[in-house]
Design a protein around this motif. Structure first.
Motif, short mmCIF file in Angstrom:
data_model
loop_
_atom_site.label_atom_id
_atom_site.label_comp_id
_atom_site.label_asym_id
_atom_site.label_seq_id
_atom_site.Cartn_x
_atom_site.Cartn_y
_atom_site.Cartn_z
N GLN A 231 0.83 -1.21 0.00
CA GLN A 231 0.00 0.00 0.00
C GLN A 231 0.86 1.26 0.00
N THR A 247 -4.94 1.94 -6.79
CA THR A 247 -6.14 1.26 -6.33
C THR A 247 -6.54 1.77 -4.95
N GLU A 249 -9.21 1.45 -1.75
CA GLU A 249 -10.20 0.57 -1.13
C GLU A 249 -11.04 1.39 -0.17
N LYS A 258 -16.07 -4.57 1.05
CA LYS A 258 -15.40 -3.32 0.69
C LYS A 258 -15.63 -3.06 -0.79
N SER A 259 -15.50 -1.81 -1.13
CA SER A 259 -15.54 -1.50 -2.56
C SER A 259 -14.15 -1.06 -2.98
N MET A 260 -13.87 -1.31 -4.25
CA MET A 260 -12.53 -0.95 -4.74
C MET A 260 -12.65 -0.08 -5.98
#
Lengths: 403, 518
Positions: A231, A247, A249, A258-260
């Motif tokens: 990350q 990306t 999250e 979770k949405s990405m």
């Protein structure tokens, strides 16, 4: 008659010259079969010594083995790792030559793996060896591991047959949606000699016999300083402006989901702002985001999209801020802020370069991000949530799911 | 080696040369028929005795004595070369029916019902005409003979081109008969400006050589020079056009052709219009074209019979293929035995794997394969067509599979050699292909000795050699070297093929008199 003499003499000289050609007798000719082609190189600390591991092709039995296949680390493998130790890298290679009957040939080396201990002690001596030799390419890839380089060269890489060639594939970002940036010898050297003096290297580890990309390693000069997980590494490359995708999250209301979002087409601008003797930085990031995973029951209404855009923006800014703080706390200018100052004002840089690491820890950084969620991808919502027993039009269509 | 022994060596060499020269004596032919030249006597007995002496042991000489009215006539011809029906209708029948007494040449000539006839009075001429297949009529009391052309040479009909076959365009090729060959050109250029000058060469064979050019286009000095060079053709026999080509070419010691040899009348016609001259040699289906350049050997006649864009692409491809037919195996040798770092990594790993266990160095490996390939090619050419096929099957097996599985060569060498073979077949003119076939071996050896450095050295030497040559005053590498800015129009037909609409001038390198194409 005189003409004839001249012609005769000329012919004689030509014959002599032609014969002379053959005296060279294939002077420095080297057959491929006389070479041990090194595909990968690992450098480890071995107590007080340096251990060099080379990955080479096993000498086959004949033409029949040409099409033969073999699995790494198994009995049928075509490649083998050989290691030798010595006080220096060069001495270890000399010792390798004592056990390898054919000429060690480094021109096709694809990857150099540094063990953590060796990297912590400084890789300058290894760089000296790599740069001084005529054979090594400047485009060979560099990576560092938290264990030993030997283990990395022994590991499996995906479905690849040859570890070194697999590592090469792993370290070269073929996939545009991947964050890894290629770090070759020449790029590493450029960064080592840049004003920031914090070169980076890809970090690879071995887990259950499988090589795995872990993140990025920051060096202070030639010494390994810090290992950044994925990350942080992603944010670092974004700050350096070396990646075009990122990306993000976001947690969902439902627990465990979770949405990405994938931010693409990123434009990044880094501006040093000078006020008197002080300097601050302005990072401007623009991009468009695309959901790649959505929370359940979330439909793409204009309000939702606007809201999502804001969330993505906030999260992106938070991550970048976190990375900057991380770097500042360790006084490691991995984001190349120093180089940006140097480019805009070399004189100022020369006057302040000595105290730059301390200064960097204190500089204020303004991060301005603006990311818009645009495309929903190929579908707006999950198929199940579109289903109604009455087979009404899907909910995502305006006026859908109404009787 | 010190200078003393060098001089000693030169002295020895000179001694050997002078000894060898003394042994060579010029050939002298003492054939009476070729030497004496007498007038034809009016006495028929003397004529017959001359004929039986000169044409002794010539079974195919036919002598027919006709006694018609008060006349004694003798008709002589070679049975193997005369149209018997025409002879019967044109000469024998009118002469047997004659009743008045023939006293003059004119009277005799009006009697004969034939198209062309000549009056000859000297035996040398008459014997030459007889041996060329013409029929001769003698009459009692007349000092001279009528020579009638009723020649019907044995030979084949006009057929499709074999060496320069093409998909599009005319499908006629020259044959061995010079008259028909000239006809094939006349058929294409219907103009009195097309000049055909015929000369006899060869002291025994008396071969006719036709010099053909278009007046008003060709630079006159080329014709003059060509005539002068033809004077030097001193042979007793000329059986093929190459006999002449070796005498008239500019650089006799080069491996590259400086005279273009073609079997296509359409190529000759278009070259004549460019301002070049053609030579047709009796008995050879191959005619000669001068002056010529290296690039004209890479222009196929078919380039002009198809779309110019397609033709340009194919022509560029052909240039690449020509150079790769020269250099490909040499490059392979250089890369594999000297410059392994230049091979892409993954390819090198594959090559290294396939190379394991092969006992020869790469250069020997390539030479073995090239020699096998060339021998197969030669064997396939020389064998009768029905057996040739089986040779090619065996060859494909030997080259393709057996050599690899026997561990003699690596599979990549087979591929390189066959690619080179394909490349060399794409050169439209056979003679240039032959040159590259031979030179390839020296390039391989050079690459084996010095690697890329050797190849570069040899390419430079080759370019210097090519640039130093000329063909009838035209530089061999024209119009690329020398590159003349005022003649930049010539570039349109070297690597490219410009559309005919844009062909406003003839190629300026041949310095034609009439530069504009009307």
């Amino acid at each position: 008659m005189r003409m004839n003499k001249v012609v005769t003499r000329r012919a004689f000289c030509l014959i002599l010259a032609a014969v002379g050609l053959f005296l060279a007798a294939c002077g420095d000719k080297t057959e491929i079969t006389d070479l041990t082609i090194v595909t990968g190189l690992g450098i480890d600390q071995d107590g007080k010594n340096v251990r060099v591991t080379v990955q080479v092709r096993k000498a086959g039995e004949g033409a029949q083995s040409a099409g033969g296949t073999g699995q790494q680390g198994e009995s049928g493998s075509q490649y083998i790792n050989l290691a030798a130790s010595g006080k220096t890298v060069e001495e270890a290679v000399q010792n390798l030559r004592k056990i390898i009957p054919r000429r060690l040939y480094f021109a096709h080396n694809t990857v150099v793996v540094f063990g953590r201990q060796f990297a912590k002690n400084g890789i300058d001596s290894a760089l000296d060896f790599l740069l001084r030799s005529r054979e090594f390419r400047r485009t060979q890839l560099f990576c560092v591991t938290s264990g030993t380089a030997r283990d990395v060269l022994d590991a499996n890489v995906g479905a690849e047959q040859v570890t070194a060639l697999g590592l090469q594939r792993l370290l070269l970002p073929e996939d545009i949606e991947f964050f890894v940036v290629k770090i070759t010898e020449i790029l590493f050297l450029n960064e080592l000699l840049s004003p920031s003096h914090v070169p980076v290297m890809t970090w690879i580890d071995v887990k259950r016999g499988q090589a795995i990309l872990q993140g990025v390693a920051l060096f202070r000069g030639d010494k390994l300083a810090e290992l950044l997980p994925t990350q942080l590494a992603q944010s670092l490359f974004l700050l350096r402006g070396e990646t075009e995708t990122y990306t993000v999250e976001l947690p969902c209301k439902q627990p465990g989901q979770k949405s990405m979002f994938r931010v693409r087409f990123i434009q990044r601008e880094l501006k040093p702002v000078r006020k008197g003797e002080d300097v601050s930085f302005y990072v401007r990031i623009r991009g468009t985001a695309e959901p790649i995973e959505m929370c359940g029951g979330n439909f793409l209404k204009p309000e939702t999209i606007r809201e999502m855009g804001k969330d993505v923006n906030d999260e992106l800014q938070r991550q970048l801020r976190k990375t900057v703080v991380f770097l500042q706390r360790r006084k490691l200018d991995g984001a190349m802020f120093g180089s940006a100052v140097y480019r805009s004002d070399p004189q100022w840089w020369r006057a302040h370069s000595k105290e730059w690491p301390q200064m960097f820890a204190r500089v204020s950084v303004r991060i301005d991000t603006q990311v818009e969620v645009t495309r929903p991808g190929m579908t707006t919502t999950t198929p199940e949530s579109n289903y109604t027993p009455e087979l009404f039009p899907p909910k995502s269509v305006p006026g859908g799911n109404q009787p | 080696m010190d200078s003393l022994s060098v001089q000693g060596g030169i002295a020895l060499w000179r001694k050997w040369r002078s000894k060898r020269k003394a042994g060579l004596q010029p050939k002298v032919w003492n054939i009476p028929a070729d030497q004496q030249d007498r007038e034809v006597s009016p006495d028929l007995e003397e004529t017959l005795s001359h004929l039986s002496k000169t044409w002794e042991r010539c079974h195919d000489l036919q002598i027919r004595c006709v006694n018609a009215g008060d006349n004694r006539l003798v008709i002589v011809w070679l049975g193997s070369m005369v149209d018997k029906q025409l002879l019967q209708e044109g000469i024998v029948e009118p002469l047997t029916r004659v009743d008045e007494r023939i006293v003059s040449q004119a009277q005799l000539e009006t009697l004969l019902q034939v198209g062309s006839l000549q009056w000859k009075t000297r035996w040398l001429d008459i014997d030459a005409c007889l041996s060329a297949g013409q029929s001769v009529v003698f009459a009692e009391g007349i000092a001279g003979a009528v020579v009638v052309d009723l020649v019907k040479m044995p030979g084949r009909q006009v057929e499709r081109p074999v060496v320069e076959s093409a998909v599009m365009g005319p499908q006629e090729a020259f044959i061995e008969d010079i008259e028909q060959n000239i006809g094939l050109i006349r058929k294409r250029i219907k103009s009195p400006r097309l000049k055909v000058e015929v000369e006899n060469r060869g002291t025994v064979t008396h071969t006719r050589i036709a010099l053909i050019y278009v007046e008003g286009i060709i630079k006159p000095s080329i014709v003059a020079e060509l005539k002068q060079r033809l004077e030097n053709v001193k042979l007793d026999g000329i059986l093929e056009s190459n006999y002449v080509a070796e005498f008239i070419c500019d650089a006799p010691r080069t491996i590259f052709p400086t005279v273009q040899i073609t079997e296509r009348p359409d190529v000759i016609a278009s070259s004549l219009l460019q301002g070049r001259a053609a030579l047709i040699v009796e008995g050879s289906p191959m005619s000669l074209l001068v002056p010529t350049t290296l690039f004209s050997f890479l222009q196929s006649s078919e380039d002009y019979y198809e779309n110019y864009l397609v033709a340009t692409f194919i022509r560029l491809l052909r240039h690449i293929l020509f150079w790769s037919s020269l250099l490909l195996p040499a490059l392979y040798v250089a890369l594999l035995s000297f410059h392994q770092e230049m091979v892409p990594s993954r390819l090198l790993f594959a090559i290294a794997a396939s190379h394991e266990g092969i006992p020869f160095p790469t250069v020997v490996e390539v030479l073995i394969m090239e020699i096998i390939f060339e021998s197969l090619r030669e064997a396939g050419l020389r064998l009768p067509r029905s057996i040739g096929q089986s040779v090619s099957i065996v060859g494909a097996l030997v080259i393709g599979d057996a050599a690899v599985s026997a561990g003699l060569v690596s599979p990549l060498v087979v591929m390189v050699v066959s690619l080179t073979g394909i490349a060399s077949f794409s050169v439209p003119y056979y003679h240039l292909g032959l040159a590259s076939r031979v030179l390839r071996f020296s390039f391989i050896v050079g690459a084996g000795l010095f690697g890329l450095y050797g190849i570069i050295l040899m390419v430079l030497m080759l370019l210097i050699h090519l640039a130093s040559m000329r063909s009838f005053g035209v530089p061999y590498l024209a119009p690329i070297t020398p590159f003349v800015w005022s003649q930049v129009e010539d570039q349109k037909d070297v690597f490219f093929r410009a559309p005919f609409r844009q062909d406003k001038t003839r190629p300026q390198l041949y310095e034609s008199v009439d530069k504009k194409i009307p």
